[in-house]
Design a protein around this motif. Sequence first.
Motif, mmCIF file in Angstrom:
data_model
loop_
_atom_site.group_PDB
_atom_site.id
_atom_site.type_symbol
_atom_site.label_atom_id
_atom_site.label_comp_id
_atom_site.label_asym_id
_atom_site.label_seq_id
_atom_site.Cartn_x
_atom_site.Cartn_y
_atom_site.Cartn_z
ATOM 1 N N ALA A 212 9.155 2.416 14.596
ATOM 2 C CA ALA A 212 8.405 1.689 13.069
ATOM 3 C C ALA A 212 8.871 3.032 12.008
ATOM 4 C CB ALA A 212 6.886 1.157 13.838
ATOM 5 N N ILE A 213 10.116 2.651 10.779
ATOM 6 C CA ILE A 213 9.735 2.948 9.362
ATOM 7 C C ILE A 213 8.649 2.054 8.787
ATOM 8 C CG2 ILE A 213 11.304 3.201 8.207
ATOM 9 C CD1 ILE A 213 13.522 2.647 9.876
ATOM 10 N N VAL A 214 7.936 3.584 8.574
ATOM 11 C CA VAL A 214 6.736 3.007 7.456
ATOM 12 C C VAL A 214 6.776 3.583 5.792
ATOM 13 C CG1 VAL A 214 3.948 3.547 7.529
ATOM 14 C CG2 VAL A 214 5.038 3.698 9.629
ATOM 15 N N SER A 215 7.528 3.708 5.973
ATOM 16 C CA SER A 215 7.667 4.799 4.664
ATOM 17 C C SER A 215 9.203 5.501 4.900
ATOM 18 C CB SER A 215 6.736 5.736 3.504
ATOM 19 O OG SER A 215 6.480 6.765 3.770
ATOM 20 N N ASP A 217 11.450 7.404 1.817
ATOM 21 C CA ASP A 217 11.309 8.440 0.973
ATOM 22 C C ASP A 217 9.476 7.655 0.404
ATOM 23 O OD1 ASP A 217 13.893 9.258 0.785
ATOM 24 O OD2 ASP A 217 14.912 7.833 -0.937
ATOM 25 N N TRP A 218 8.323 7.794 0.702
ATOM 26 C CA TRP A 218 7.310 7.842 1.167
ATOM 27 C C TRP A 218 6.587 6.732 -0.341
ATOM 28 C CZ3 TRP A 218 10.109 11.907 -0.315
ATOM 29 C CH2 TRP A 218 9.836 13.530 1.293
ATOM 30 N N GLN A 219 7.999 5.495 -0.145
ATOM 31 C CA GLN A 219 7.368 3.753 -0.275
ATOM 32 C C GLN A 219 7.599 3.340 1.442
ATOM 33 O OE1 GLN A 219 9.675 2.816 -4.250
ATOM 34 N NE2 GLN A 219 11.281 5.433 -3.877
ATOM 35 N N PRO A 220 7.226 2.533 0.460
ATOM 36 C CA PRO A 220 6.906 0.887 1.525
ATOM 37 C C PRO A 220 8.132 0.459 2.006
ATOM 38 C CG PRO A 220 5.734 0.512 0.405
ATOM 39 C CD PRO A 220 6.844 1.257 -0.274
ATOM 40 N N ALA A 221 8.630 0.782 3.602
ATOM 41 C CA ALA A 221 10.118 1.170 4.513
ATOM 42 C C ALA A 221 10.226 -0.378 3.564
ATOM 43 C CB ALA A 221 9.744 1.718 5.940
ATOM 44 N N PHE A 222 9.794 -1.389 3.914
ATOM 45 C CA PHE A 222 10.530 -2.514 4.023
ATOM 46 C C PHE A 222 10.667 -3.013 2.411
ATOM 47 C CE2 PHE A 222 10.320 -7.191 2.834
ATOM 48 C CZ PHE A 222 11.726 -8.420 3.588
ATOM 49 N N GLN A 223 10.086 -2.596 1.101
ATOM 50 C CA GLN A 223 10.465 -2.406 -0.063
ATOM 51 C C GLN A 223 11.520 -1.280 -0.096
ATOM 52 O OE1 GLN A 223 7.133 -1.574 -2.931
ATOM 53 N NE2 GLN A 223 8.305 -0.380 -3.697
ATOM 54 N N VAL A 224 12.129 -0.332 0.298
ATOM 55 C CA VAL A 224 12.928 0.020 0.083
ATOM 56 C C VAL A 224 14.474 -0.568 0.419
ATOM 57 C CG1 VAL A 224 14.188 2.768 0.192
ATOM 58 C CG2 VAL A 224 11.443 2.349 -0.138
ATOM 59 N N TYR A 225 14.129 -1.234 1.778
ATOM 60 C CA TYR A 225 15.282 -1.920 2.442
ATOM 61 C C TYR A 225 16.009 -3.066 1.729
ATOM 62 C CZ TYR A 225 17.978 -3.504 6.596
ATOM 63 O OH TYR A 225 18.782 -4.355 7.432
ATOM 64 N N GLN A 226 15.322 -3.428 1.017
ATOM 65 C CA GLN A 226 14.489 -4.660 0.722
ATOM 66 C C GLN A 226 16.276 -4.699 -0.814
ATOM 67 O OE1 GLN A 226 11.765 -5.987 -0.501
ATOM 68 N NE2 GLN A 226 12.007 -8.515 0.177
ATOM 69 N N LEU A 227 15.513 -3.225 -1.287
ATOM 70 C CA LEU A 227 16.264 -3.175 -2.248
ATOM 71 C C LEU A 227 17.739 -2.643 -1.771
ATOM 72 C CD1 LEU A 227 16.433 -1.689 -5.326
ATOM 73 C CD2 LEU A 227 15.652 0.187 -5.287
ATOM 74 N N PRO A 265 16.927 -2.498 12.621
ATOM 75 C CA PRO A 265 15.326 -3.661 12.139
ATOM 76 C C PRO A 265 15.649 -4.622 12.749
ATOM 77 C CG PRO A 265 16.498 -2.401 10.184
ATOM 78 C CD PRO A 265 17.691 -2.377 10.809
ATOM 79 N N VAL A 266 14.346 -5.647 13.276
ATOM 80 C CA VAL A 266 14.072 -6.745 14.117
ATOM 81 C C VAL A 266 12.846 -7.458 13.719
ATOM 82 C CG1 VAL A 266 15.890 -6.264 16.334
ATOM 83 C CG2 VAL A 266 13.126 -5.746 16.210
ATOM 84 N N ALA A 267 12.377 -6.756 12.411
ATOM 85 C CA ALA A 267 11.321 -7.237 12.609
ATOM 86 C C ALA A 267 10.623 -6.656 11.273
ATOM 87 C CB ALA A 267 10.261 -7.761 13.503
ATOM 88 N N VAL A 268 9.175 -7.546 10.901
ATOM 89 C CA VAL A 268 8.978 -6.838 9.766
ATOM 90 C C VAL A 268 7.438 -6.991 9.824
ATOM 91 C CG1 VAL A 268 8.411 -6.226 6.885
ATOM 92 C CG2 VAL A 268 10.182 -7.100 8.177
ATOM 93 N N ARG A 269 6.731 -5.622 9.835
ATOM 94 C CA ARG A 269 4.975 -5.806 9.803
ATOM 95 C C ARG A 269 4.225 -6.281 9.290
ATOM 96 N NH1 ARG A 269 3.287 0.287 13.175
ATOM 97 N NH2 ARG A 269 3.033 0.568 10.999
ATOM 98 N N ALA A 273 5.815 -2.059 7.609
ATOM 99 C CA ALA A 273 7.156 -1.142 8.355
ATOM 100 C C ALA A 273 8.141 -1.982 9.156
ATOM 101 C CB ALA A 273 5.759 -0.651 9.030
ATOM 102 N N LEU A 274 9.286 -1.107 9.018
ATOM 103 C CA LEU A 274 10.168 -1.735 9.949
ATOM 104 C C LEU A 274 10.351 -1.492 11.156
ATOM 105 C CD1 LEU A 274 13.272 -1.223 7.028
ATOM 106 C CD2 LEU A 274 12.208 -3.105 7.231
ATOM 107 N N LEU A 275 10.119 -2.547 12.160
ATOM 108 C CA LEU A 275 10.582 -1.811 13.769
ATOM 109 C C LEU A 275 11.997 -2.423 13.861
ATOM 110 C CD1 LEU A 275 7.339 -4.634 15.217
ATOM 111 C CD2 LEU A 275 8.094 -2.319 14.412
ATOM 112 N N CYS A 276 12.441 -1.251 15.185
ATOM 113 C CA CYS A 276 13.838 -1.488 15.449
ATOM 114 C C CYS A 276 13.178 -0.971 16.777
ATOM 115 C CB CYS A 276 14.267 0.309 14.600
ATOM 116 S SG CYS A 276 14.422 0.398 12.898
ATOM 117 N N VAL A 277 15.024 -1.387 17.266
ATOM 118 C CA VAL A 277 14.732 -1.077 18.855
ATOM 119 C C VAL A 277 15.755 0.393 18.824
ATOM 120 C CG1 VAL A 277 16.197 -2.041 20.699
ATOM 121 C CG2 VAL A 277 15.578 -3.301 19.397
ATOM 122 N N GLY A 278 14.130 1.593 19.445
ATOM 123 C CA GLY A 278 14.057 3.029 19.680
ATOM 124 C C GLY A 278 14.108 3.316 18.557
#
Length: 378
Positions: A212-215, A217-227, A265-269, A273-278
């Motif tokens: 899981a990628i929690v953050s 660049d010290w920001q919520p991972a999903f928020q950064v990935y969306q951007l 990434p396969v899901a959002v907690r 956080a972003l859940l990945c396989v690996g």
Amino acid sequence: CQSTAMHDQQFLTDAELALLPDHLEHWKKSHPACGVLALVAEASKAQIPVLQSLCQGQNIPLAGAIFPRLIHGNSLIEQGMWLICFEHAPRFKLISGFSHDTAADTASILASLTPQLAPRRQTLFMLFDAMVPHIGSLLDGLYLELADRVSYIGLNAGSESFQPLPCLFDNRQIVGNGLLWLLLDVPHGAVIAHGYHSQAPLVTASSTEGNAIVSIDWQPAFQVYQLLVKTRYGIELTPENFYQYAAHFPFGILRANEESLVRIPVAVREDGALLCVGEIPSNAVLALLHAPDPGSDETIDQLVSRLPARPGQPLLTFYCAGRRLHLQATGQDELVMLQQRSGATELFGALTLGEIGHDSNWGYPVFHNGAIVCCPWS
């Protein structure tokens, strides 16, 4: 350790299961010490107890795993099973109940594996449950102990829903949260390629928990990935459409040799956080990857250039489920291209949820998503 040369491989649909006893009986009579590796489509998992019972009755060692789909005739098939018969049953071990403590789990694998190693180089064939969150770290631990005493090939089994599923089996049990390893007398291991390329900007996985990628660049991972996805591709990601789009926009973990380890990434907690396989190492440098374009032959060229020159042989092939989702119908074209350019008589294998092959520079076992793994068989 006796030779584990492959004797035969047979694909059976569910409707053809009545032929299973005849195949097993024929193999047992022809090769009394034979063993069977089974690749089973998730839709056909109810047939596994039948296979187990028949193998017990014939005293045939059985090892196998469940996959979303199977590869047969250059196509991805939703039901059925591949049975791969070895003239002499390979040494294998089914391990379940990982603690997710890397040191303890690595020690458990090595304790079962090391005494079985032959003096000559073999191939360590690993089938992991895709839900195991620390596969990359386990590979690091195995390599520190085994180095090039073995070649490496591996893949992840399970359900494309990424829900827990007992997906590894032998003659008597079906388990999850573990590993099935086999030692094969195939010295060259597997080749792996993915065709993904990194692109700016680079970001840092500032907080991670296993896979899981929690953050970022010290920001919520999903928020950064969306951007990142919105800025580059103009797509609005939501938790509901996430898996549909994320397969097109994986992350790459940048390595010192300038290669990227692909993580889809396969899901959002619920916490973003972003859940990945690996797993993703803490403070790993990440880049959004450019995925292979439909119709591109780059990945197939890479595979064929690294395969041993053995045309006229079957080619054991594993194809990532995320790659199929990205390429859609052109994924089928890749399989056709692979058979044509490799000179293989047929492709056989499965759709997988993570792939392990050799690092192209160091012979190190690397764990990717989005990849194709191939190994010639004879």
